[in-house]
Design an enzyme around this catalytic site. Structure first.
Site, PDB file in Angstrom:
ATOM      1  N   ASN A 154       1.562  -0.373   5.524  1.00  0.00           N
ATOM      2  CA  ASN A 154       2.013  -0.679   4.160  1.00  0.00           C
ATOM      3  C   ASN A 154       3.005  -1.826   4.257  1.00  0.00           C
ATOM      4  O   ASN A 154       4.100  -1.652   4.783  1.00  0.00           O
ATOM      5  CB  ASN A 154       2.684   0.544   3.531  1.00  0.00           C
ATOM      6  CG  ASN A 154       3.483   0.185   2.288  1.00  0.00           C
ATOM      7  OD1 ASN A 154       3.163  -0.771   1.589  1.00  0.00           O
ATOM      8  ND2 ASN A 154       4.521   0.959   2.005  1.00  0.00           N
ATOM      9  N   GLY A 155       2.608  -3.003   3.782  1.00  0.00           N
ATOM     10  CA  GLY A 155       3.540  -4.122   3.827  1.00  0.00           C
ATOM     11  C   GLY A 155       2.860  -5.431   4.134  1.00  0.00           C
ATOM     12  O   GLY A 155       1.655  -5.586   3.965  1.00  0.00           O
ATOM     13  N   ILE A 190      -4.122  -7.729  -0.464  1.00  0.00           N
ATOM     14  CA  ILE A 190      -3.379  -8.981  -0.562  1.00  0.00           C
ATOM     15  C   ILE A 190      -3.931 -10.020   0.425  1.00  0.00           C
ATOM     16  O   ILE A 190      -4.257 -11.134   0.049  1.00  0.00           O
ATOM     17  CB  ILE A 190      -1.871  -8.769  -0.277  1.00  0.00           C
ATOM     18  CG1 ILE A 190      -1.287  -7.689  -1.196  1.00  0.00           C
ATOM     19  CG2 ILE A 190      -1.119 -10.084  -0.403  1.00  0.00           C
ATOM     20  CD1 ILE A 190      -1.165  -8.077  -2.633  1.00  0.00           C
ATOM     21  N   CYS A 225       0.834  -1.192   0.000  1.00  0.00           N
ATOM     22  CA  CYS A 225       0.000   0.000   0.000  1.00  0.00           C
ATOM     23  C   CYS A 225       0.872   1.247   0.000  1.00  0.00           C
ATOM     24  O   CYS A 225       2.097   1.174  -0.101  1.00  0.00           O
ATOM     25  CB  CYS A 225      -0.905   0.002   1.237  1.00  0.00           C
ATOM     26  SG  CYS A 225      -1.809  -1.543   1.471  1.00  0.00           S
ATOM     27  N   SER A 250      11.149 -12.630  -5.388  1.00  0.00           N
ATOM     28  CA  SER A 250      12.350 -12.161  -6.086  1.00  0.00           C
ATOM     29  C   SER A 250      13.595 -12.548  -5.289  1.00  0.00           C
ATOM     30  O   SER A 250      13.536 -12.744  -4.075  1.00  0.00           O
ATOM     31  CB  SER A 250      12.285 -10.642  -6.262  1.00  0.00           C
ATOM     32  OG  SER A 250      13.481 -10.139  -6.821  1.00  0.00           O
ATOM     33  N   ARG A 292      -4.746   1.259  -0.814  1.00  0.00           N
ATOM     34  CA  ARG A 292      -4.632  -0.168  -0.539  1.00  0.00           C
ATOM     35  C   ARG A 292      -4.475  -1.011  -1.804  1.00  0.00           C
ATOM     36  O   ARG A 292      -5.227  -0.864  -2.767  1.00  0.00           O
ATOM     37  CB  ARG A 292      -5.885  -0.660   0.219  1.00  0.00           C
ATOM     38  CG  ARG A 292      -5.769  -2.106   0.680  1.00  0.00           C
ATOM     39  CD  ARG A 292      -7.020  -2.571   1.397  1.00  0.00           C
ATOM     40  NE  ARG A 292      -6.841  -3.925   1.896  1.00  0.00           N
ATOM     41  CZ  ARG A 292      -7.828  -4.766   2.141  1.00  0.00           C
ATOM     42  NH1 ARG A 292      -9.085  -4.395   1.947  1.00  0.00           N
ATOM     43  NH2 ARG A 292      -7.573  -5.991   2.588  1.00  0.00           N
ATOM     44  N   ASP A 302      -3.666  -9.135   8.368  1.00  0.00           N
ATOM     45  CA  ASP A 302      -2.469  -9.001   9.194  1.00  0.00           C
ATOM     46  C   ASP A 302      -2.400  -7.637   9.865  1.00  0.00           C
ATOM     47  O   ASP A 302      -1.805  -7.487  10.938  1.00  0.00           O
ATOM     48  CB  ASP A 302      -1.206  -9.272   8.380  1.00  0.00           C
ATOM     49  CG  ASP A 302      -1.085  -8.411   7.136  1.00  0.00           C
ATOM     50  OD1 ASP A 302      -2.110  -7.867   6.679  1.00  0.00           O
ATOM     51  OD2 ASP A 302       0.037  -8.280   6.600  1.00  0.00           O
TER      52      ASP A 302
END
Length: 626
Positions: free
Chosen positions: A76-77, A53, A2, A365, A50, A101
């Site tokens: 954010n995360g 997820i 976010c 990644s 937002r 979360d």
């Protein structure tokens, strides 16, 4: 993933300032295209964009509060191990309204205060407002994966995920000349600095508590990448290899959490292949994504990616790019970045993120493995200087004999001469001075000569990144984690993935793995034969043998070709046009003219990279200052 923003008013009567949160939040729409939320009271304004997820329902929208309405959180995360703490809190009598979360973070903060940060395995930037105590708590993850910036005055404290959001809050715009000098050397802004004066970045692993009534701001660190004496009680190589494999498997499994489609980048290199091999144990037919280079087949590694994809039966997608494809996205990249960033490989990451987003919302990644385990060419060169004195002397002699030959990034032979010359230049320096020189695109003096007014010395800033480099090779890797990873690699991935509303997760940056990696002797990572030795050995049985016999290739974006052809009008008629440069009053006109001439000469050297840094800055300047 976010975007967050906040405005804190230390005095009454600043309602109009607080209302700026609307525009500041909308600036970050690409970070969060799925929802928008605003909270405003008499002293605090919070904004959230937002990208849904975990718990994609509207119940998990932010800003989020709890039963009493005392607290408001913007997050954010991702908190990968949130389910374990959710169970504990339910056993303690907490009733949850969502399965997100974010709500778990809020309840942990209510129960444990700032110690909740030590419980979060993940990456994040967050803010929690306590309306009873009149405090705002803001924090950033351990590795600095997610950005968090702030600006303060006697009346206001403003924070956000992006500089463009701070600018929408009306903060003053003044260029930091010392930071500009560093940027010209590195082609990116080092992590502790900002191109705008009086704008600061929350350090990785740190938090701030802002007391609204007293205007007092407390800053503390809750985590530092450990600097350990790796000679004491190190585990055997065999045990270390097994534990690395266990930690990586747990890290990958944690990062598969979510309620949206997920995939993985697969370059065909060791790092991404390890992640795909591990993820495939936990996911049926994993989605994988690669980019290839149609016009430069020498650098196209999609063959190796396809071998891994075939072994693990992934749903594999290959995006084969032409040079025109990359050239065509330049202005998309320049339009999104809100602080000059001239690592040209951002173009590749932008396209990979754009194409991947068409299929999934989250991608794994391999970022961080090179810094942790010694994967860069400069690490091989540093090891040679420290451990092979005679061979180093031969290389240095060769460099002197070939001193008249031109070095350049733009041909294989020229690049070898360039590397040889850099090796020779660095061999006679102290380890700290050599480290900085090898991180830089250009030296301090040439960078200063480009500027009209010589900046103040930035020795203290540079010292912060090199002063702990010592005889232990781990100290070089530690410096890379603090400078290169945080300032270049993570910025590149965050900016380019967020420009395409894609979340990227980095299993190699799980703090448990990072802590363990820095407890191991450097010889477990690099020796006379191998780099990333322990990663190769830990996962050798999982990967195709072809991956271990190949050499590492670094694709260079064809900047010189573009800057001397398609982008020449942008240079000569707009961004580096002489009258515009004189009006700016930033650059030394004659030095810029000389650099432009060098670019189109028979021996351009590194002029393309230096001109690209100027173009990126000039484009940013025109967008935000003109």
């Amino acid at each position: 993933m976010c975007g967050i923003a906040g405005i804190i008013a230390f005095k009454q009567g600043l309602d109009s300032k607080l209302q700026m949160i609307h525009t500041a939040t909308d600036c970050m729409a690409k970070r969060g295209p799925d929802d928008r939320g605003i909270f405003i009271d008499e002293s605090v304004a919070l904004g959230h964009r937002r990208l849904s997820i975990i718990d994609v329902s509207h119940n998990a929208a932010q800003p989020m509060t709890e039963a009493t309405g005392r607290y408001q959180i913007i997050f954010n995360g991702e908190f990968f191990n949130y389910a374990d703490f959710r169970k504990q809190l339910i056993n303690d009598g907490i009733v949850f309204r969502t399965s997100s979360d974010t709500e778990v973070v809020l309840q942990l903060y209510i129960k444990y205060g700032v110690d909740c940060l030590k419980m979060i395995n993940g990456f994040f930037a967050l803010a929690i407002y306590d309306s009873w105590e009149k405090t705002v708590f803001i924090a950033r993850d351990r590795m600095g994966v997610k950005p968090l910036l702030f600006w303060k005055s006697d009346q206001l404290f403003c924070f956000a995920s992006e500089i463009k959001s701070l600018l929408a809050m009306g903060i003053p715009k003044r260029i930091n000349k010392e930071t500009l000098h560093l940027y010209l050397q590195l082609n990116y802004v080092p992590p502790g600095e900002c191109m705008l004066e009086d704008v600061y970045k929350v350090s990785p692993g740190s938090y701030l508590i802002i007391n609204i009534l007293s205007s007092e701001i407390t800053t503390k660190s809750y985590y530092q990448i450990p600097v350990l004496n790796t000679c004491d009680a190190a585990p055997s190589y065999h045990k270390a290899k097994e534990h690395i494999a266990e930690l990586m498997d747990k890290s990958v499994e944690r990062r598969l959490v979510g309620d949206v489609p997920l995939g993985a980048f697969l370059s065909g290199g060791l790092d991404s292949s390890v992640i795909v091999a591990l993820a495939s144990k936990h996911v049926t037919q994993l989605n994988t994504y690669s980019i290839g280079f149609r016009d430069d087949p020498h650098f196209d590694e999609t063959h190796f990616a396809e071998i891994v994809a075939k072994k693990y039966k992934t749903n594999h997608h290959v995006f084969r790019l032409s040079n025109d494809d990359m050239l065509g996205c330049i202005f998309d990249v320049l339009d999104y970045i809100d602080e000059p960033f001239a690592d040209s490989s951002a173009l590749n990451v932008f396209i990979l993120s754009r194409e991947t987003k068409k299929h999934v919302t989250v991608a794994l990644s391999g970022d961080g493995a090179d810094e942790l385990f010694g994967g860069y060419r400069k690490h091989r060169a540093e090891w040679m200087i420290r451990n092979r004195k005679m061979f180093s002397a031969v290389l240095s002699t060769s460099a002197k004999l070939l001193g008249g030959l031109e070095g350049s990034r733009h041909s294989a032979t020229g690049n070898r001469f360039r590397q040889l010359r850099r090796f020779n230049d660095g061999a006679s320096l102290s380890p700290a001075a050599r480290y900085w020189q090898w991180c830089c695109i250009t030296g301090a003096n040439p960078a200063a000569q480009l500027m009209k007014n010589m900046p103040e010395p930035v020795d203290e800033v540079i010292s912060n990144y090199v002063r702990n480099i010592n005889e232990d090779f781990n100290s070089v890797l530690h410096a890379d984690m603090k400078l290169v990873l945080t300032g270049d690699m993570l910025v590149k991935v965050d900016q380019m993935s967020m420009a395409n509303s894609l979340e990227v997760r980095n299993p190699f940056l799980d703090y448990e793995l990072v802590d363990y990696a820095f407890s191991l002797p450097a010889k477990y990572k690099i020796n006379s034969k191998e780099q990333k030795r322990i990663i190769r050995d830990a996962f050798r049985d999982l990967l195709p043998p072809e991956l271990f016999s190949r050499s590492k290739k670094g694709f260079e974006v064809p900047l010189l070709r573009w800057l001397t052809t398609s982008l020449q009008p942008l240079i000569n008629d707009e961004l580096l046009e002489e009258n515009f440069i004189r009006e700016q009053g930033i650059w030394n006109v004659e030095t810029v003219k000389a650099l432009k001439s060098e670019l189109i000469s028979a021996h351009p050297g590194d002029a393309a990279a230096r001109v690209w840094a100027l173009i990126v800055f000039q484009y940013w300047y025109k967008k935000y200052f003109s």
